[in-house]
Design a protein around this motif. Structure first.
Motif, mmCIF file in Angstrom:
data_model
loop_
_atom_site.group_PDB
_atom_site.id
_atom_site.type_symbol
_atom_site.label_atom_id
_atom_site.label_comp_id
_atom_site.label_asym_id
_atom_site.label_seq_id
_atom_site.Cartn_x
_atom_site.Cartn_y
_atom_site.Cartn_z
ATOM 1 N N GLU A 1 60.518 29.823 51.539
ATOM 2 C CA GLU A 1 60.855 31.316 51.632
ATOM 3 C C GLU A 1 60.497 31.985 52.532
ATOM 4 O O GLU A 1 61.040 32.227 53.330
ATOM 5 C CB GLU A 1 61.532 31.957 50.011
ATOM 6 N N THR A 2 59.031 32.040 52.368
ATOM 7 C CA THR A 2 58.412 32.902 53.393
ATOM 8 C C THR A 2 59.053 32.287 54.836
ATOM 9 O O THR A 2 58.537 32.960 55.835
ATOM 10 C CB THR A 2 56.759 32.394 53.249
ATOM 11 N N MET A 3 58.653 30.963 55.133
ATOM 12 C CA MET A 3 58.631 30.459 56.526
ATOM 13 C C MET A 3 60.447 30.937 57.305
ATOM 14 O O MET A 3 60.158 31.291 58.098
ATOM 15 C CB MET A 3 58.040 29.532 56.401
ATOM 16 N N LEU A 4 61.530 31.038 55.924
ATOM 17 C CA LEU A 4 62.701 31.250 56.703
ATOM 18 C C LEU A 4 62.922 32.568 57.492
ATOM 19 O O LEU A 4 63.091 32.935 58.000
ATOM 20 C CB LEU A 4 63.647 31.300 55.925
ATOM 21 N N GLY A 5 61.943 33.200 56.174
ATOM 22 C CA GLY A 5 62.173 34.671 56.065
ATOM 23 C C GLY A 5 61.516 35.083 58.292
ATOM 24 O O GLY A 5 61.772 35.959 58.643
ATOM 25 N N ALA A 6 60.261 34.543 57.922
ATOM 26 C CA ALA A 6 59.453 34.644 59.599
ATOM 27 C C ALA A 6 60.040 34.256 60.803
ATOM 28 O O ALA A 6 60.589 33.932 61.717
ATOM 29 C CB ALA A 6 58.400 33.926 58.992
ATOM 30 N N LEU A 7 61.121 33.064 60.350
ATOM 31 C CA LEU A 7 62.169 31.982 61.314
ATOM 32 C C LEU A 7 63.363 33.432 61.537
ATOM 33 O O LEU A 7 63.356 33.525 63.031
ATOM 34 C CB LEU A 7 62.002 30.650 61.018
ATOM 35 N N LYS A 8 63.471 33.653 60.781
ATOM 36 C CA LYS A 8 64.919 34.551 61.267
ATOM 37 C C LYS A 8 64.048 36.031 61.516
ATOM 38 O O LYS A 8 64.956 36.589 62.917
ATOM 39 C CB LYS A 8 64.923 35.677 59.331
ATOM 40 N N GLY B 1 63.988 36.115 65.240
ATOM 41 C CA GLY B 1 65.505 35.487 65.956
ATOM 42 C C GLY B 1 65.937 33.866 65.930
ATOM 43 O O GLY B 1 66.700 34.563 66.639
ATOM 44 N N VAL B 2 65.084 32.849 64.578
ATOM 45 C CA VAL B 2 65.075 31.831 65.266
ATOM 46 C C VAL B 2 66.041 31.475 64.259
ATOM 47 O O VAL B 2 65.977 31.677 62.453
ATOM 48 C CB VAL B 2 63.820 30.402 64.840
ATOM 49 N N ARG B 3 67.288 30.738 63.807
ATOM 50 C CA ARG B 3 68.179 30.435 63.422
ATOM 51 C C ARG B 3 68.281 28.708 62.630
ATOM 52 O O ARG B 3 67.603 28.385 62.955
ATOM 53 C CB ARG B 3 69.345 29.653 63.528
ATOM 54 N N ALA B 4 67.544 29.181 60.584
ATOM 55 C CA ALA B 4 67.153 27.859 60.263
ATOM 56 C C ALA B 4 67.905 27.960 58.868
ATOM 57 O O ALA B 4 68.039 28.915 58.716
ATOM 58 C CB ALA B 4 65.983 27.841 60.774
ATOM 59 N N ARG B 5 67.632 26.834 58.215
ATOM 60 C CA ARG B 5 68.169 26.904 57.261
ATOM 61 C C ARG B 5 67.782 25.651 55.659
ATOM 62 O O ARG B 5 66.912 24.934 56.681
ATOM 63 C CB ARG B 5 69.671 26.555 56.989
ATOM 64 N N GLU C 1 68.753 25.703 66.421
ATOM 65 C CA GLU C 1 68.912 26.260 67.794
ATOM 66 C C GLU C 1 68.323 25.313 68.129
ATOM 67 O O GLU C 1 66.663 24.643 67.996
ATOM 68 C CB GLU C 1 69.310 27.244 68.005
ATOM 69 N N ARG C 2 67.970 25.337 69.474
ATOM 70 C CA ARG C 2 66.782 24.203 70.666
ATOM 71 C C ARG C 2 66.342 25.921 70.861
ATOM 72 O O ARG C 2 66.348 26.868 72.181
ATOM 73 C CB ARG C 2 67.465 24.306 72.099
ATOM 74 N N LEU C 3 65.150 25.286 71.231
ATOM 75 C CA LEU C 3 63.736 26.699 71.138
ATOM 76 C C LEU C 3 62.561 25.743 72.034
ATOM 77 O O LEU C 3 62.294 24.683 71.784
ATOM 78 C CB LEU C 3 63.549 27.372 69.909
ATOM 79 N N SER C 4 61.884 26.627 71.704
ATOM 80 C CA SER C 4 60.649 26.242 72.976
ATOM 81 C C SER C 4 59.510 25.780 71.334
ATOM 82 O O SER C 4 59.292 26.860 71.132
ATOM 83 C CB SER C 4 60.042 26.863 73.709
ATOM 84 N N LEU C 5 58.908 25.099 71.206
ATOM 85 C CA LEU C 5 57.808 25.114 70.187
ATOM 86 C C LEU C 5 56.674 26.101 70.555
ATOM 87 O O LEU C 5 56.068 26.453 69.478
ATOM 88 C CB LEU C 5 57.135 23.806 69.416
#
Length: 439
Positions: free
Chosen positions: A176-183, A186-190, A203-207
């Protein structure tokens, strides 16, 4: 970079991938490290084109052979621009203009090839099915036996791009914390569909832009691989061996399951892999892992520690058919000395040797990233036939929540069915030794 410069950079990189025996991802990493001035946007464009060319290699080669041209990177790129991107010969000529950092000017026979390909598409009714589906000859029959009428659908799925999955490190954070941090960045994740610590990035992104990756709060790991680690069912205080640990992806997941308690031994025959693993273990804050370099699958260390472990994972070297959408070059890199029969024999030796480490009542997990029955169900059946002290722990008993497997007793995942890499895992238990008779 101009479009022409991106094309030339892709040509340079593809030529290097073609010329060395190493996997494409390793070549790509080294190539970009030596060219740090290339920006993220251009890097993404180059990678996207490179992997598209690799995913279409058989079909592009078929067209080149059809028109009497050599199957080489420059010709493949010319064919791609015409057959897949639909560019006219004049548009291609404008890109191959000989300017600084641009591809050399087209010669007459290259221009003639473009004219012949004009109006065609990448697929052709005259192509053999294996070519159209980018399936190497050595794997076609085994995969047809495995999938039967679903062969075409499964092969088509292997031609898509692999998703980006992350595994949250529960020692340092929560999903839950990591999903919030990604959001927040600006990173879309689930949440992943099956893995309890998994996150799928949409989405594609630079790691390089993921701070939680650098801090060890998450690791990159396919959801199927995460599920294999879950099947080990390591508990705090257990003694565990990851027998073919590689760079330690599953070792990390197992040690985290144990809450940094107990002892995990990560074994491999490649010292470089273990060193990379050790760096990841430190970053993840895991202190219950020991690395062990083995001389071979029958190293003396195994005999000295016979019967000393509660859990043994054998993530065996395999054909890698389940990873083809992630590593599209791998399907064409099979060498004669690494043929399927040789791999199956090696897997049998590794499994038999690693099984000696397990104590009575302990759990042995055999896993591959292959979708071939010869490396999976048939390998397990042969092992059980030769080792009557072991029995299969059915999947519903080993992991009741894993209900999406295509096999009733084993974990069996495919890209078409599960949108993971192709994985197989069998859980076996060594029966407790019978009590001595009273007489």
């Amino acid at each position: 970079m101009t479009p022409s410069a991106c094309l030339q950079a892709t040509l340079d990189l593809m030529s290097e991938v073609d010329s060395v025996a190493r996997p494409a991802d390793a070549v790509v990493s080294a190539w970009f490290r030596a060219r740090r001035t290339i920006g993220d946007k251009e890097r993404g464009q180059i990678l996207e084109l490179l992997y598209a060319l690799l995913r279409h290699q058989a079909r592009l080669g078929w067209w080149l052979v059809k028109h009497g041209r050599e199957d080489m990177p420059r010709n493949r790129l010319l064919a791609w621009l015409t057959l897949k991107e639909g560019k006219t010969s004049d548009q291609v000529k404008a890109l191959f203009n000989g300017a600084k950092f641009a591809p050399a000017v087209l010669v007459d026979h290259e221009h003639a090839l473009l004219v012949k390909l004009q109006g065609c598409t990448i697929d052709h009714p005259g192509m053999p099915e294996e070519v159209r589906l980018e399936c190497p000859p050595w794997a076609a029959d085994p995969l047809r036996r495995r999938f039967k009428e679903a062969f075409g659908n499964e092969m088509a799925a292997l031609l898509t791009s692999a998703p980006l999955d992350l595994r949250v490190n529960p020692i340092k954070s929560t999903r839950e914390t990591m999903l919030g941090a990604l959001k927040d960045i600006g990173v879309r994740a689930r949440p992943s569909a099956m893995a309890p610590y998994g996150i799928r990035v949409d989405e594609r992104l630079s790691l390089a832009g993921l701070p939680m990756l650098k801090s060890g709060e998450v690791e990159i790991q396919d959801e199927g691989s995460q599920l294999v680690a879950i099947l080990v069912d390591a508990r705090p205080g257990d003694r565990v061996v990851d027998f073919c640990a590689g760079a330690g992806g599953k070792t990390l997941a197992i040690a985290a399951q144990m809450n940094n308690k107990g002892h995990v031994v990560a074994c491999d025959v490649m010292e470089g892999r273990l060193k990379r693993g050790a760096e990841r273990f430190r970053r993840a804050g895991l202190h219950n892992i020991e690395t062990r370099l083995l001389a071979s699958e029958t190293d003396r260390w195994i005999k000295r520690h016979k019967g000393g472990f509660d859990r043994v994972l054998v993530d065996a070297p395999c054909s890698g058919t389940g990873t083809w959408r992630r590593n599209p070059d791998a399907r064409w890199r099979a060498r004669e000395e690494q043929g399927l029969d040789n791999l199956v024999a090696l897997q049998a030796r590794i499994l038999a040797s690693a099984a000696r480490l397990l104590k009575p009542g302990g759990r042995l997990v055999y896993a591959t990233c292959s979708m071939l029955s010869e490396e999976n169900e048939e390998q397990v059946a042969a092992f059980l036939g030769a080792h009557p002290a072991f029995r299969v722990v059915p999947l519903h008993e080993a992991a009741p929540r894993l209900t999406n497997s295509s096999h009733p007793d084993y974990l069996s995942l495919t890209p078409a069915r599960n949108d993971t890499d192709g994985f197989f895992a069998a859980v076996m238990q060594r029966e407790a030794s019978p009590a001595p008779s009273a007489g």
